[in-house]
Design an enzyme around this catalytic site. Structure first.
Site, PDB file in Angstrom:
ATOM      1  N   LEU A 226       5.036  -6.537  -7.721  1.00  0.00           N
ATOM      2  CA  LEU A 226       6.077  -7.061  -6.838  1.00  0.00           C
ATOM      3  C   LEU A 226       7.118  -5.988  -6.567  1.00  0.00           C
ATOM      4  O   LEU A 226       7.619  -5.354  -7.486  1.00  0.00           O
ATOM      5  CB  LEU A 226       6.747  -8.279  -7.498  1.00  0.00           C
ATOM      6  CG  LEU A 226       7.870  -8.929  -6.704  1.00  0.00           C
ATOM      7  CD1 LEU A 226       7.347  -9.587  -5.428  1.00  0.00           C
ATOM      8  CD2 LEU A 226       8.586  -9.975  -7.546  1.00  0.00           C
ATOM      9  N   GLY A 237       6.067   0.643  -3.344  1.00  0.00           N
ATOM     10  CA  GLY A 237       4.769   0.121  -3.789  1.00  0.00           C
ATOM     11  C   GLY A 237       3.791   1.270  -3.976  1.00  0.00           C
ATOM     12  O   GLY A 237       3.096   1.353  -4.993  1.00  0.00           O
ATOM     13  N   GLU A 260      -6.744  -7.525 -10.064  1.00  0.00           N
ATOM     14  CA  GLU A 260      -7.171  -8.912 -10.168  1.00  0.00           C
ATOM     15  C   GLU A 260      -6.860  -9.614  -8.853  1.00  0.00           C
ATOM     16  O   GLU A 260      -5.698  -9.615  -8.419  1.00  0.00           O
ATOM     17  CB  GLU A 260      -6.367  -9.552 -11.314  1.00  0.00           C
ATOM     18  CG  GLU A 260      -6.700 -10.968 -11.593  1.00  0.00           C
ATOM     19  CD  GLU A 260      -5.802 -11.509 -12.716  1.00  0.00           C
ATOM     20  OE1 GLU A 260      -5.453 -10.765 -13.637  1.00  0.00           O
ATOM     21  OE2 GLU A 260      -5.436 -12.689 -12.620  1.00  0.00           O
TER      22      GLU A 260
HETATM   23  C1  LIG Z   1       2.565  -5.591  -1.558  1.00  0.00           C
HETATM   24  C2  LIG Z   1       3.862  -4.900  -2.019  1.00  0.00           C
HETATM   25  C3  LIG Z   1       3.784  -4.680  -3.519  1.00  0.00           C
HETATM   26  C4  LIG Z   1       3.975  -3.551  -1.293  1.00  0.00           C
HETATM   27  O1  LIG Z   1       5.131  -2.869  -1.740  1.00  0.00           O
HETATM   28  P1  LIG Z   1       6.017  -1.988  -0.741  1.00  0.00           P
HETATM   29  O2  LIG Z   1       7.021  -1.253  -1.532  1.00  0.00           O
HETATM   30  O3  LIG Z   1       6.508  -2.829   0.377  1.00  0.00           O
HETATM   31  O4  LIG Z   1       4.889  -0.969  -0.230  1.00  0.00           O
HETATM   32  P2  LIG Z   1       5.110   0.338   0.647  1.00  0.00           P
HETATM   33  O5  LIG Z   1       6.510   0.421   1.133  1.00  0.00           O
HETATM   34  O6  LIG Z   1       4.598   1.498  -0.126  1.00  0.00           O
HETATM   35  O7  LIG Z   1       4.143   0.055   1.865  1.00  0.00           O
HETATM   36  C5  LIG Z   1       4.329  -1.132   2.653  1.00  0.00           C
HETATM   37  C6  LIG Z   1       4.405  -0.806   4.134  1.00  0.00           C
HETATM   38  O8  LIG Z   1       5.593  -0.100   4.412  1.00  0.00           O
HETATM   39  C7  LIG Z   1       5.311   1.059   5.196  1.00  0.00           C
HETATM   40  N1  LIG Z   1       6.258   2.120   4.800  1.00  0.00           N
HETATM   41  C8  LIG Z   1       6.343   2.710   3.596  1.00  0.00           C
HETATM   42  N2  LIG Z   1       7.332   3.637   3.608  1.00  0.00           N
HETATM   43  C9  LIG Z   1       7.885   3.586   4.836  1.00  0.00           C
HETATM   44  C10 LIG Z   1       8.948   4.265   5.457  1.00  0.00           C
HETATM   45  N3  LIG Z   1       9.659   5.194   4.807  1.00  0.00           N
HETATM   46  N4  LIG Z   1       9.241   3.949   6.722  1.00  0.00           N
HETATM   47  C11 LIG Z   1       8.532   3.008   7.381  1.00  0.00           C
HETATM   48  N5  LIG Z   1       7.511   2.318   6.846  1.00  0.00           N
HETATM   49  C12 LIG Z   1       7.197   2.618   5.597  1.00  0.00           C
HETATM   50  C13 LIG Z   1       3.907   1.405   4.851  1.00  0.00           C
HETATM   51  O9  LIG Z   1       3.283   2.176   5.857  1.00  0.00           O
HETATM   52  C14 LIG Z   1       3.276   0.068   4.655  1.00  0.00           C
HETATM   53  O10 LIG Z   1       2.881  -0.446   5.903  1.00  0.00           O
HETATM   54  P3  LIG Z   1       1.498  -1.250   6.084  1.00  0.00           P
HETATM   55  O11 LIG Z   1       1.627  -2.437   5.179  1.00  0.00           O
HETATM   56  O12 LIG Z   1       1.489  -1.555   7.515  1.00  0.00           O
HETATM   57  O13 LIG Z   1       0.409  -0.323   5.641  1.00  0.00           O
HETATM   58  C15 LIG Z   1       5.132  -5.721  -1.641  1.00  0.00           C
HETATM   59  O14 LIG Z   1       5.132  -5.955  -0.267  1.00  0.00           O
HETATM   60  C16 LIG Z   1       5.228  -7.041  -2.373  1.00  0.00           C
HETATM   61  O15 LIG Z   1       5.745  -7.080  -3.470  1.00  0.00           O
HETATM   62  N6  LIG Z   1       4.748  -8.132  -1.731  1.00  0.00           N
HETATM   63  C17 LIG Z   1       4.808  -9.469  -2.286  1.00  0.00           C
HETATM   64  C18 LIG Z   1       3.934  -9.645  -3.495  1.00  0.00           C
HETATM   65  C19 LIG Z   1       2.506  -9.176  -3.314  1.00  0.00           C
HETATM   66  O16 LIG Z   1       1.851  -9.426  -2.309  1.00  0.00           O
HETATM   67  N7  LIG Z   1       2.013  -8.446  -4.352  1.00  0.00           N
HETATM   68  C20 LIG Z   1       0.684  -7.871  -4.361  1.00  0.00           C
HETATM   69  C21 LIG Z   1      -0.338  -8.697  -5.027  1.00  0.00           C
HETATM   70  S1  LIG Z   1       0.101  -9.338  -6.590  1.00  0.00           S
END
Ligand SMILES: CC(C)(COP(=O)(O)OP(=O)(O)OC[C@H]1O[C@@H](n2cnc3c(N)ncnc32)[C@H](O)[C@@H]1OP(=O)(O)O)[C@@H](O)C(=O)NCCC(=O)NCCS
Length: 403
Positions: A226, A237, A260
């Site tokens: 998360l 992430g 998982e």
């Molecule tokens: C899935 C999750 C862990 C991803 O974490 P996050 O920190 O948002 O991930 P990132 O920032 O590395 O990447 C997400 C998106 O942001 C974009 N991004 C990352 N850095 C960026 C930046 N500097 N500027 C613009 N976009 C950016 C990425 O390209 C990516 O886009 P995409 O989804 O279209 O490929 C988060 O969204 C989350 O906690 N979601 C809810 C829970 C969940 O689904 N957990 C996973 C399964 S348990």
């Protein structure tokens, strides 16, 4: 008569450095939560309605570092059982089932907890530090990834508060058994300054379960991941997943890292991170990619990066797409055939089953079955799967170009 209050969802995160207090995660609303599925989970029998209140407000606040919590419920009126013969939903106890005891209810108590935030320090050793430029702040912000242990003083209680966010943000979330020693915990913190003092805010976390593999290996499996909403889409992430992969790579008894029941977002993130790591391996060079998927790739990805065969194949397809001139009809056809060769596996299985049926079923039964497994439909489905896959792969290739 006071009727059911329909559930509206309101979430706000305060990240205001000019405020007098350290960052707060403020979760409130005319009634609770983040998604309808969460509401369904809490109020399973009455789904989207909390019955019996007027002006119901659930106030749930977390401090950003230690996640000290304040929770209380407000309403302007509630049904009176004596006069109206019905009982209001017990909203408070439903929320208490999710949040651990030890929260405060009064603002003054909470403010004094916030003043103690300066004493909060992240748990366990730092395994990675990185910076991200913030447009909003006009400066580079530093983030730290820590590997926490249950033995770190205060971590067990912090984790109990942290995992409540899973309930607010992940549909299929459940709490883990922390007494099982096979869990690993990775935490991301923002490091920030306030009046000359360094403070930390919780950004996100990951739990990984170390499955035993006979006879002497371990297969870490990402269970929960998360990144809190104010920080999503900033690359945390990806940083976290890459760091966790690198952490396990150095360990000789680790077989590979898996996940998982991965969500679509997680798969997208993993594609990017693994492709970023694999692109530097010699056997994933553009020349080798164009020669086809090889055992050498499987071995190198497994030995050097703890990536399993299935993921190595997917990364090969992503990197091969990047290395292919798709405007050249011949090269594009070769790529399509290569991917479809893999996708066709389940369809071929269907065809084998059909041949078996031809031998076993009478004509009438056979016609019924044949209608279900129409070859033309199968071709269309295959083409659709291919197009969807390639469009996902293109997004990853674009992200790799920006990294
Ligand atoms: C899935 C999750 C862990 C991803 O974490 P996050 O920190 O948002 O991930 P990132 O920032 O590395 O990447 C997400 C998106 O942001 C974009 N991004 C990352 N850095 C960026 C930046 N500097 N500027 C613009 N976009 C950016 C990425 O390209 C990516 O886009 P995409 O989804 O279209 O490929 C988060 O969204 C989350 O906690 N979601 C809810 C829970 C969940 O689904 N957990 C996973 C399964 S348990």
């Amino acid at each position: 008569m006071v009727s059911g209050t329909s559930v509206s969802i309101y979430l706000e995160f305060l990240k205001d450095k000019s405020a007098d207090l350290p960052y707060l995660y403020l979760l409130w609303g005319s009634i609770h939560c983040i998604s309808l599925s969460v509401i369904g989970k809490i109020f399973s029998s009455y789904s989207e309605v909390a019955f019996g209140y007027k002006g119901l407000q659930i106030l749930l606040y977390y401090s950003a570092g230690s996640l000290s919590t304040m929770f209380r419920v407000h309403y302007t009126s509630k049904v009176d059982e004596k006069f109206e013969g019905v009982q209001a939903d017990d909203v408070e106890s439903k929320i208490r089932e999710i949040i651990p005891p030890g929260f405060c209810q009064g603002t003054d108590d909470f403010v004094s907890l916030l003043e103690k935030e300066v004493n909060f320090k992240p748990f366990g050793p730092i395994i990675h530090t990185y910076t991200v430029y913030s447009e909003e702040a006009g400066e580079e912000i530093t983030y730290q990834i820590h590997k926490a242990e249950l033995t770190c003083p205060g971590f067990r209680e912090y984790h109990e508060r942290l995992q409540t966010f899973l309930m607010w943000f992940i549909e299929t979330a459940s709490y883990i058994d922390v007494d099982d020693e096979r869990w690993d915990y990775f935490l991301v913190f923002e490091k920030y300054n306030k009046d000359g003092t360094t403070l930390f805010a919780t950004v996100g976390y990951m739990t990984v379960y170390n499955y035993y593999v006979y006879p002497d290996k371990t297969r870490p499996r990402v269970s929960q991941m998360l990144v809190l909403p104010p920080y999503q889409g900033e690359g945390h992430g990806a940083q976290m997943l890459e760091t966790v992969h690198r952490y396990y790579v150095s360990s000789p008894n680790i077989l590979d890292v898996t996940a998982e029941d991965p969500s679509e977002n997680f798969v997208r993130l993993r594609d990017f991170v693994l492709a970023k790591l694999c692109q530097n391996l010699p056997c994933f060079s553009p020349e080798k990619l164009l020669e086809g998927f090889s055992q050498e790739m499987v071995t190198e990805a497994q030995q050097k990066l703890k990536i399993n065969k299935q993921h190595a194949r997917r990364i090969y397809e992503i990197l091969r797409l990047r290395a292919t001139d798709m405007s050249d009809p011949e090269k594009s056809r070769a790529y399509r055939l290569e991917v479809k060769k893999r996708l066709v596996g389940p369809y071929k299985k269907n065809q084998r089953e059909m041949a078996k049926m031809r031998r076993c079923l009478n004509p009438e039964e056979l016609t019924n079955q044949m209608n279900q497994i129409d070859l033309k439909t199968q071709h269309e489905q295959l083409e659709e799967s291919y197009q969807e896959l390639v469009s996902d792969y293109r997004r990853t290739v674009e992200r790799l170009a920006q990294a």
